[in-house]
Each structure stands twice: as C-alpha cells, then as structure tokens.
Design a protein around this motif. Structure first.
Motif, PDB file in Angstrom:
ATOM      1  N   HIS A   1      20.337  52.309 -34.504  1.00 47.02           N
ATOM      2  CA  HIS A   1      20.216  52.725 -33.610  1.00 47.02           C
ATOM      3  C   HIS A   1      18.122  53.455 -33.238  1.00 47.02           C
ATOM      4  O   HIS A   1      17.044  53.723 -32.964  1.00 47.02           O
ATOM      5  CB  HIS A   1      20.137  54.769 -33.855  1.00 47.02           C
ATOM      6  CG  HIS A   1      20.410  56.189 -34.054  1.00 47.02           C
ATOM      7  ND1 HIS A   1      20.556  56.091 -32.722  1.00 47.02           N
ATOM      8  CD2 HIS A   1      19.359  56.739 -33.845  1.00 47.02           C
ATOM      9  CE1 HIS A   1      20.007  57.311 -32.136  1.00 47.02           C
ATOM     10  NE2 HIS A   1      19.425  57.466 -33.088  1.00 47.02           N
ATOM     11  N   ARG A   2      17.727  53.641 -34.673  1.00 50.87           N
ATOM     12  CA  ARG A   2      15.940  54.040 -35.073  1.00 50.87           C
ATOM     13  C   ARG A   2      15.199  53.018 -34.566  1.00 50.87           C
ATOM     14  O   ARG A   2      14.412  53.148 -34.137  1.00 50.87           O
ATOM     15  CB  ARG A   2      15.975  53.013 -37.236  1.00 50.87           C
ATOM     16  CG  ARG A   2      16.574  55.186 -37.207  1.00 50.87           C
ATOM     17  CD  ARG A   2      15.208  56.030 -37.995  1.00 50.87           C
ATOM     18  NE  ARG A   2      14.284  55.243 -38.635  1.00 50.87           N
ATOM     19  CZ  ARG A   2      13.523  55.439 -39.757  1.00 50.87           C
ATOM     20  NH1 ARG A   2      14.348  55.243 -40.426  1.00 50.87           N
ATOM     21  NH2 ARG A   2      12.488  54.411 -39.490  1.00 50.87           N
ATOM     22  N   PHE A   3      16.310  51.552 -34.487  1.00 51.81           N
ATOM     23  CA  PHE A   3      15.803  50.301 -33.873  1.00 51.81           C
ATOM     24  C   PHE A   3      14.599  51.013 -32.566  1.00 51.81           C
ATOM     25  O   PHE A   3      13.727  50.493 -32.440  1.00 51.81           O
ATOM     26  CB  PHE A   3      15.927  49.400 -35.017  1.00 51.81           C
ATOM     27  CG  PHE A   3      14.816  47.446 -33.485  1.00 51.81           C
ATOM     28  CD1 PHE A   3      14.184  47.270 -33.970  1.00 51.81           C
ATOM     29  CD2 PHE A   3      15.977  47.482 -32.509  1.00 51.81           C
ATOM     30  CE1 PHE A   3      13.447  46.288 -33.349  1.00 51.81           C
ATOM     31  CE2 PHE A   3      15.052  46.273 -31.328  1.00 51.81           C
ATOM     32  CZ  PHE A   3      13.822  45.760 -32.675  1.00 51.81           C
TER      33      PHE A   3
ATOM     34  N   LYS B   1       3.317  52.306 -24.147  1.00 50.58           N
ATOM     35  CA  LYS B   1       2.457  51.109 -23.248  1.00 50.58           C
ATOM     36  C   LYS B   1       1.717  51.448 -22.557  1.00 50.58           C
ATOM     37  O   LYS B   1       0.662  51.351 -21.408  1.00 50.58           O
ATOM     38  CB  LYS B   1       3.456  49.698 -23.405  1.00 50.58           C
ATOM     39  CG  LYS B   1       3.205  48.971 -24.251  1.00 50.58           C
ATOM     40  CD  LYS B   1       3.858  47.969 -24.264  1.00 50.58           C
ATOM     41  CE  LYS B   1       4.477  47.116 -25.562  1.00 50.58           C
ATOM     42  NZ  LYS B   1       4.896  45.812 -24.876  1.00 50.58           N
ATOM     43  N   LYS B   2       2.970  52.574 -21.191  1.00 54.36           N
ATOM     44  CA  LYS B   2       3.170  53.252 -19.888  1.00 54.36           C
ATOM     45  C   LYS B   2       1.812  54.009 -20.151  1.00 54.36           C
ATOM     46  O   LYS B   2       1.887  53.814 -18.861  1.00 54.36           O
ATOM     47  CB  LYS B   2       4.270  53.279 -19.387  1.00 54.36           C
ATOM     48  CG  LYS B   2       5.494  52.099 -19.433  1.00 54.36           C
ATOM     49  CD  LYS B   2       6.730  52.347 -19.018  1.00 54.36           C
ATOM     50  CE  LYS B   2       7.255  50.968 -19.312  1.00 54.36           C
ATOM     51  NZ  LYS B   2       8.490  51.518 -19.447  1.00 54.36           N
TER      52      LYS B   2
ATOM     53  N   LYS C   1      11.805  51.290 -30.551  1.00 50.84           N
ATOM     54  CA  LYS C   1      11.378  50.304 -29.586  1.00 50.84           C
ATOM     55  C   LYS C   1      11.297  51.826 -28.057  1.00 50.84           C
ATOM     56  O   LYS C   1      10.302  50.815 -27.481  1.00 50.84           O
ATOM     57  CB  LYS C   1      12.385  49.046 -28.608  1.00 50.84           C
ATOM     58  CG  LYS C   1      12.378  48.550 -27.950  1.00 50.84           C
ATOM     59  CD  LYS C   1      13.585  46.963 -28.416  1.00 50.84           C
ATOM     60  CE  LYS C   1      12.930  45.959 -27.533  1.00 50.84           C
ATOM     61  NZ  LYS C   1      14.192  44.934 -27.605  1.00 50.84           N
ATOM     62  N   ARG C   2      12.018  52.029 -28.048  1.00 47.95           N
ATOM     63  CA  ARG C   2      11.996  53.395 -26.681  1.00 47.95           C
ATOM     64  C   ARG C   2      10.073  53.817 -26.012  1.00 47.95           C
ATOM     65  O   ARG C   2       9.835  53.998 -26.031  1.00 47.95           O
ATOM     66  CB  ARG C   2      13.204  54.152 -26.408  1.00 47.95           C
ATOM     67  CG  ARG C   2      13.910  53.567 -26.007  1.00 47.95           C
ATOM     68  CD  ARG C   2      15.187  54.372 -25.326  1.00 47.95           C
ATOM     69  NE  ARG C   2      15.484  55.656 -26.191  1.00 47.95           N
ATOM     70  CZ  ARG C   2      16.590  55.351 -27.359  1.00 47.95           C
ATOM     71  NH1 ARG C   2      17.369  53.898 -27.235  1.00 47.95           N
ATOM     72  NH2 ARG C   2      17.040  56.313 -28.517  1.00 47.95           N
TER      73      ARG C   2
END
Length: 165
Positions: free
Chosen positions: A60-62, A73-74, A66-67
């Motif tokens: 869940h943390r990973f 980035k966007k 990542k999100r």
C-alpha cells in the motif's frame, strides 16, 4: 496506525476484498489479519467505531509513493525569466531580446521585461512605453501582456505570459 499500535476495543473491519466483516474486537481483527499474513491498518480513526482494513501495508505504501511520484512528474513548474533593456538600446539588440523572449514563452515560462533608467533618462519614461509596445507586438504570436508596464523605482517592468495558458 497499524497492527499492535491500534488501541481501540472494537473496530469496524473491512476484508482484503473490500467486504465488510462488521464490528469486531481488535484482538479478533488482529488474529484474522495474522491468519492471512497481512496487516491490520486503521483507515478512519475518527469514525465510531474506527474503521480498519486488512491489507498488505508495505505494498500500500509503495503504491501510494508511486502515485505521488507520477503526480510530481506531471506538474509543470512555471518560472519567470527576466530580460533587461535600457531606454537607448539599439534595434538589433532589442530584436535579439525579442527572439529570446519568444523561446521562453514557447517553453511555457513567463517573461519579465524591464527597462532600467539611469540619471537623466528618468525624465523620458515615454521611451520605455514605446519599447514595451513594440516588444509586446513582436511576441504577440507566442504570449500576451499579463501585467502592463509599470514603474518600480528606477525601472519600468512588464510581464508576459505564454498564450496557451
């Protein structure tokens, strides 16, 4: 809070699949999570009783990190680029600055164009207005005047913003 950190007597338990198992004692919820070799995670601590979910906390943390990384980035960081001129800057030099301003505007950056006055030049601020008008007209294809020319101490400044924003 996860696993043994949860101090409540009873919790509303949600299974891995999202299925509600009802209100159960914390020890029972922890036992169910241990049987499935997963973690008991407190989702909503302010609810009565608090809501806990059985899940793989590390995964869940990973996924969450990542999100967040994708979101960073966007996003586009808009910076302000400054171009300095003087009232007696020659035509060719102004054209070079206009070319540079077009590049900045195409990259999505804002441009601050400033004219610095020294000594007796301060008495002829109308020259700067002409320079700014020509400048704005030359870059009108790529940008628009965001903030009209304005005196700031011994200099006059105008802000240009990219047209697509």
């Amino acid at each position: 809070m996860i696993n043994e950190q949860i101090r409540d007597k009873e919790v509303r338990l949600i299974d891995v699949d999202g299925e509600q198992l009802g209100i159960v004692p914390v020890k029972e919820a922890q036992r169910i999570a241990d049987e499935k070799k997963l973690d008991l995670v407190k989702i909503s601590p302010n609810a009565k009783p608090p809501v806990c979910k059985i899940m793989d906390y590390g995964k869940h943390r990973f996924d969450q990190q990542k999100r967040e990384k994708e979101a960073r980035k966007k996003q586009k960081v808009i910076s302000i680029k400054e171009l300095r001129l003087s009232p007696n800057t020659d035509t060719h030099d102004i054209n070079v600055k206009i070319k540079k301003a077009k590049e900045f505007l195409q990259d999505g950056d804002k441009v601050k164009v400033s004219v610095r006055f020294r000594g007796r030049e301060l008495g002829h601020t109308e020259v700067a207005f002409k320079i700014f008008d020509n400048f704005a007209e030359a870059v009108s294809e790529y940008g628009v005047v965001e903030k009209a020319p304005k005196m700031e101490g011994r200099s006059m400044a105008m802000f240009l913003a990219p047209k697509n924003s």
